[in-house]
Write an enzyme that holds these catalytic residues in place. Structure first.
Site, PDB file in Angstrom:
ATOM      1  N   SER A   1      42.316  -7.501  -7.361  1.00 25.94           N
ATOM      2  CA  SER A   1      41.185  -6.789  -6.755  1.00 25.94           C
ATOM      3  C   SER A   1      39.864  -7.266  -7.336  1.00 25.94           C
ATOM      4  CB  SER A   1      41.304  -5.277  -7.006  1.00 25.94           C
ATOM      5  OG  SER A   1      42.303  -4.699  -6.226  1.00 25.94           O
TER       6      SER A   1
ATOM      7  N   HIS B   1      37.194   2.076  -8.228  1.00 23.20           N
ATOM      8  CA  HIS B   1      37.646   0.751  -7.811  1.00 23.20           C
ATOM      9  C   HIS B   1      36.648   0.086  -6.862  1.00 23.20           C
ATOM     10  CE1 HIS B   1      40.135  -2.117  -5.433  1.00 23.20           C
ATOM     11  NE2 HIS B   1      40.829  -2.257  -6.559  1.00 23.20           N
TER      12      HIS B   1
ATOM     13  N   ASN C   1      49.098  -7.481  -6.826  1.00 24.01           N
ATOM     14  CA  ASN C   1      49.436  -7.449  -8.255  1.00 24.01           C
ATOM     15  C   ASN C   1      50.920  -7.162  -8.493  1.00 24.01           C
ATOM     16  OD1 ASN C   1      46.669  -7.737  -8.657  1.00 24.01           O
ATOM     17  ND2 ASN C   1      46.343  -5.556  -8.957  1.00 24.01           N
TER      18      ASN C   1
END
Length: 336
Positions: free
Chosen positions: A259, A85, A191
């Site tokens: 993100s 990530h 989210n």
């Protein structure tokens, strides 16, 4: 105790090799100000996340500092990214222009990598979380950090593509301290959207703090994905669906989530810092950078809880005058 998580995101595809300017970089028109901004050269952006693959060919030359705040996962400088990530976020901001792989929004930016996300083993697999204490320490580290040959380099932008449902006073104070030190704090909205794409009140911190730049997601076709959080603290939207960037294994991945939207804005802020400070030959404050960022949005005629001030468009014509650059917080029409 873990209080904050990487917002749940989706891996859509993975590749070992790729060669393209990602569609998200094109969508915000980043290349239209590359010449005037020197592609973000020497502006330092901090990525507070899960770490980074510091050996990645598209990133290694732009990383100027690393700091690990997860004591159980290596030494102080070990920012091994076990999720991919943080590496993806870093690539969207500053993947180099090397003729291979992907290109970031600001391909000459310098990156400070601060690792706060640790692995958490659960029955359904591995999750990633961070304590509020570690995030606060990372922000404080970014405020104090100095680098470069003359020790005058400092962090100008922080990206945090992480969040949690609870307001934490210590984290809020740290965000305010960063802003007081003229660091723009850019955060993913979250989210937890209800899936309808309609405006609700879905709040995640630190993005919901008024001092942070809260970034929602938009799809590459201009529609709003159902996962993006909506609330009255959303400042603007950027591409966050189907975003190719650097990864750990394999080397590139296409992800979906707010993100992925946040680092488009962090990279754009770095470009604007160079553009404005070169033009006016002086340092710009955080409120001035924020105001100039928001001026480069285009409304999509949606509920402000969904789009904030609109879609980031760096080619949006703005007449930059001495008067316009002195705009401070609470300008009518801004969400701060």
């Amino acid at each position: 105790m873990t209080d904050f998580r990487i917002p749940k995101y989706e891996v859509l595809a993975q590749e070992e090799t790729i060669h393209e300017m990602p569609a998200g970089v094109q969508m915000i028109k980043a290349e239209h100000i590359w010449e005037e901004s020197r592609k973000g050269e020497d502006v330092v952006v901090a990525v507070i996340d899960s770490g980074c693959n510091v050996q990645h060919a598209d990133l290694s030359s732009n990383i100027v500092a690393t700091r690990n705040f997860v004591a159980s996962e290596g030494g102080d400088s070990d920012v091994t990214d076990f999720s991919g990530h943080g590496t993806h976020v870093a690539g969207t901001i500053a993947a180099v222009e090397n003729g291979n792989g992907v290109i970031g929004v600001a391909p000459k930016v310098k990156l400070l990598i601060a690792k706060v996300m640790q692995r958490i083993n659960r029955a359904g697999g591995v999750d990633f979380g961070a304590t509020n204490e570690d995030i606060v320490k990372a922000i404080q580290f970014c405020i104090k950090w100095r680098g470069g040959p003359d020790n005058r380099q400092r962090v100008r932008v922080i990206n945090m593509s992480l969040g949690g449902p609870d307001d934490d006073p210590a984290l809020h104070d740290a965000v305010k301290a960063a802003v007081d030190n003229d660091i723009l704090v850019v955060c993913a909205a979250g989210n937890e959207g209800n899936g309808s794409g309609a405006a609700e009140d879905e709040v995640g911190y630190p993005g919901a703090y008024p001092e942070a730049v809260c970034v929602g997601a938009i799809s590459l076709n201009g529609t709003f994905p159902g996962f993006t959080n909506t609330n009255d603290q959303v400042d603007l939207v950027a591409p966050g669906d189907g975003i190719w960037s650097t990864y750990t294994q394999p080397k590139y991945a296409q992800l979906r989530g707010t993100s992925m939207a946040s680092p488009h804005v962090a990279g754009a802020a770095a470009l604007l810092i160079n553009f404005l400070e070169t033009k006016y030959r002086r340092k710009f404050t955080e409120p001035e950078i924020y105001a100039q960022l928001i001026k480069r949005t285009v409304s999509l005629a949606q509920d402000p809880r969904l789009e904030g001030c609109g879609l980031l468009q760096l080619n949006h014509h703005v007449v930059v005058t001495p008067e316009s650059v002195r705009v401070r917080n609470h300008e009518p029409g801004l969400t701060r």
